[in-house]
Design an enzyme around this catalytic site. Structure first.
Site, PDB file in Angstrom:
ATOM      1  CG  ASP A 161      41.878  48.249  35.587  1.00 51.78           C
ATOM      2  OD1 ASP A 161      41.985  48.418  37.116  1.00 51.78           O
ATOM      3  OD2 ASP A 161      42.136  49.111  34.985  1.00 51.78           O
ATOM      4  CG  LEU A 162      37.927  51.414  39.212  1.00 54.34           C
ATOM      5  CD1 LEU A 162      36.757  51.131  38.955  1.00 54.34           C
ATOM      6  CD2 LEU A 162      38.682  51.257  40.761  1.00 54.34           C
ATOM      7  CG  ASP A 163      42.241  52.370  39.905  1.00 51.67           C
ATOM      8  OD1 ASP A 163      41.282  52.952  40.255  1.00 51.67           O
ATOM      9  OD2 ASP A 163      42.580  50.918  40.183  1.00 51.67           O
ATOM     10  CE  LYS A 198      49.249  55.058  34.709  1.00 56.72           C
ATOM     11  NZ  LYS A 198      48.666  55.814  33.376  1.00 56.72           N
ATOM     12  CE  LYS A 235      44.509  43.807  37.033  1.00 53.75           C
ATOM     13  NZ  LYS A 235      43.481  45.224  37.032  1.00 53.75           N
ATOM     14  CB  SER A 248      40.119  47.113  39.986  1.00 56.02           C
ATOM     15  OG  SER A 248      40.929  47.284  40.394  1.00 56.02           O
ATOM     16  CB  ALA A 249      45.104  45.365  42.016  1.00 56.16           C
ATOM     17  CD  GLU A 262      44.298  45.781  32.908  1.00 60.38           C
ATOM     18  OE1 GLU A 262      45.012  46.668  33.203  1.00 60.38           O
ATOM     19  OE2 GLU A 262      44.357  45.315  34.232  1.00 60.38           O
ATOM     20  CG  ASP A 263      44.233  51.955  32.645  1.00 60.18           C
ATOM     21  OD1 ASP A 263      44.298  50.372  33.238  1.00 60.18           O
ATOM     22  OD2 ASP A 263      45.438  52.653  33.257  1.00 60.18           O
ATOM     23  CB  THR A 320      41.247  56.137  40.944  1.00 62.98           C
ATOM     24  OG1 THR A 320      40.801  54.910  39.584  1.00 62.98           O
ATOM     25  CG2 THR A 320      39.826  56.863  41.063  1.00 62.98           C
TER      26      THR A 320
HETATM   27  C1  G6P Z   1      45.150  49.536  40.653  1.00 59.41           C
HETATM   28  C2  G6P Z   1      46.277  50.328  39.997  1.00 59.41           C
HETATM   29  C3  G6P Z   1      47.104  50.404  41.557  1.00 59.41           C
HETATM   30  C4  G6P Z   1      47.385  50.551  42.733  1.00 59.41           C
HETATM   31  C5  G6P Z   1      46.049  48.588  43.227  1.00 59.41           C
HETATM   32  C6  G6P Z   1      45.968  48.986  44.632  1.00 59.41           C
HETATM   33  O1  G6P Z   1      45.184  47.860  40.090  1.00 59.41           O
HETATM   34  O2  G6P Z   1      45.962  50.369  39.557  1.00 59.41           O
HETATM   35  O3  G6P Z   1      47.801  51.791  40.676  1.00 59.41           O
HETATM   36  O4  G6P Z   1      48.017  50.653  43.278  1.00 59.41           O
HETATM   37  O5  G6P Z   1      45.196  48.593  42.485  1.00 59.41           O
HETATM   38  O6  G6P Z   1      44.818  49.619  45.475  1.00 59.41           O
HETATM   39  P1  G6P Z   1      44.234  49.925  46.427  1.00 59.41           P
HETATM   40  O7  G6P Z   1      43.243  50.233  46.241  1.00 59.41           O
HETATM   41  O8  G6P Z   1      44.283  49.140  46.650  1.00 59.41           O
HETATM   42  O9  G6P Z   1      45.457  50.764  47.208  1.00 59.41           O
HETATM   43 MG    MG Z   2      43.877  50.225  35.632  1.00 62.97          MG
END
Ligand code: G6P
Ligand code: MG
Length: 215
Positions: free
Chosen positions: A8-10, A44, A146, A115-116, A170-171, A16
């Protein structure tokens, strides 16, 4: 046998998550809705539009906006978010992550980003770590976000691996559910997975290797 890791990224590669919260909280406030850190946990890993829907529901305003107005609100949040992440650099990579990426590469373990976030490619570039990734899931192409497993299933496909050959990191609770839905072992960073670490500093190649063998 471990052949790949899908990150996962964030909140895993860079912090972020706080910027997403800041941008959502500002928008929510404009709409007369208050969100706190506890509520934010539910956002999240959740896509942009689904996050907005959750916030509107939280403020009992889910029926107050047209589809177009919701699109405009989501864009407003994203513009603010993009402003907040503008100055992210290599120094914002979470502790231990770059060393781990290096070790995975040295051991011929494939690496994907699951990542989403539609901002993920820009962030990887700003962090100067794109070259480590064999595959980056394109959130624009994913139908179900997710906790649905789609992102991790696509990540496995991109790496040409079977679920038992890769682990997910994942977090977020929604992310752990998504990893499990894809049939993979989940490592939780500050959240309950099959194997848990409290911070990215503890996330070493050894931990990942042992997680893949233990389960
Ligand atoms: C990640 C983050 C979410 C965020 C989603 C979409 O999963 O954890 O907090 O809403 O990405 O991100 P975006 O940058 O496309 O709005
Ligand atoms: Mg995350």
């Amino acid at each position: 046998m471990l052949k790949g890791v899908i990150f996962d990224l964030d909140g895993v590669i860079t912090d972020t998550a706080g910027y997403h919260f800041q941008a959502w909280a500002a928008l929510a406030k404009e709409l007369g809705i208050e969100i706190d850190e506890e509520f934010n946990e539910k956002l999240k890993g959740v896509s942009r539009m689904e996050s907005l829907e959750a916030i509107l529901k939280h403020g009992n305003r889910e029926n107050d906006f047209t589809k177009e107005e919701k699109e405009a609100l989501a864009t407003k949040k994203n513009d603010h978010y993009k402003e907040l992440i503008k100055n992210i650099t290599k120094k914002d990579i979470l502790p231990g992550i770059e060393k781990l990426l290096q070790e995975l590469k040295e051991n011929n373990i494939k690496i994907a980003l699951g990542s989403a976030s539609k901002n993920a490619p820009v962030i990887l570039k700003q962090l100067e770590i794109e070259e480590y990734f064999d595959y980056v899931v394109d959130a624009n192409q994913i139908k179900n976000s997710k906790p649905a497993p789609d992102i991790f299933i696509d990540g496995l496909k991109g790496l040409e691996l079977k679920p038992e050959e890769a682990v997910g990191v994942e977090d977020a609770e929604a992310g752990i559910e998504a990893i499990h839905g894809a049939g993979m072992i989940a490592i939780g960073v500050g959240v309950k997975g099959d194997v848990n670490v409290s911070s990215t500093e503890e996330l070493t190649y050894d931990v990942i290797l042992r997680a893949s063998q233990a389960c």
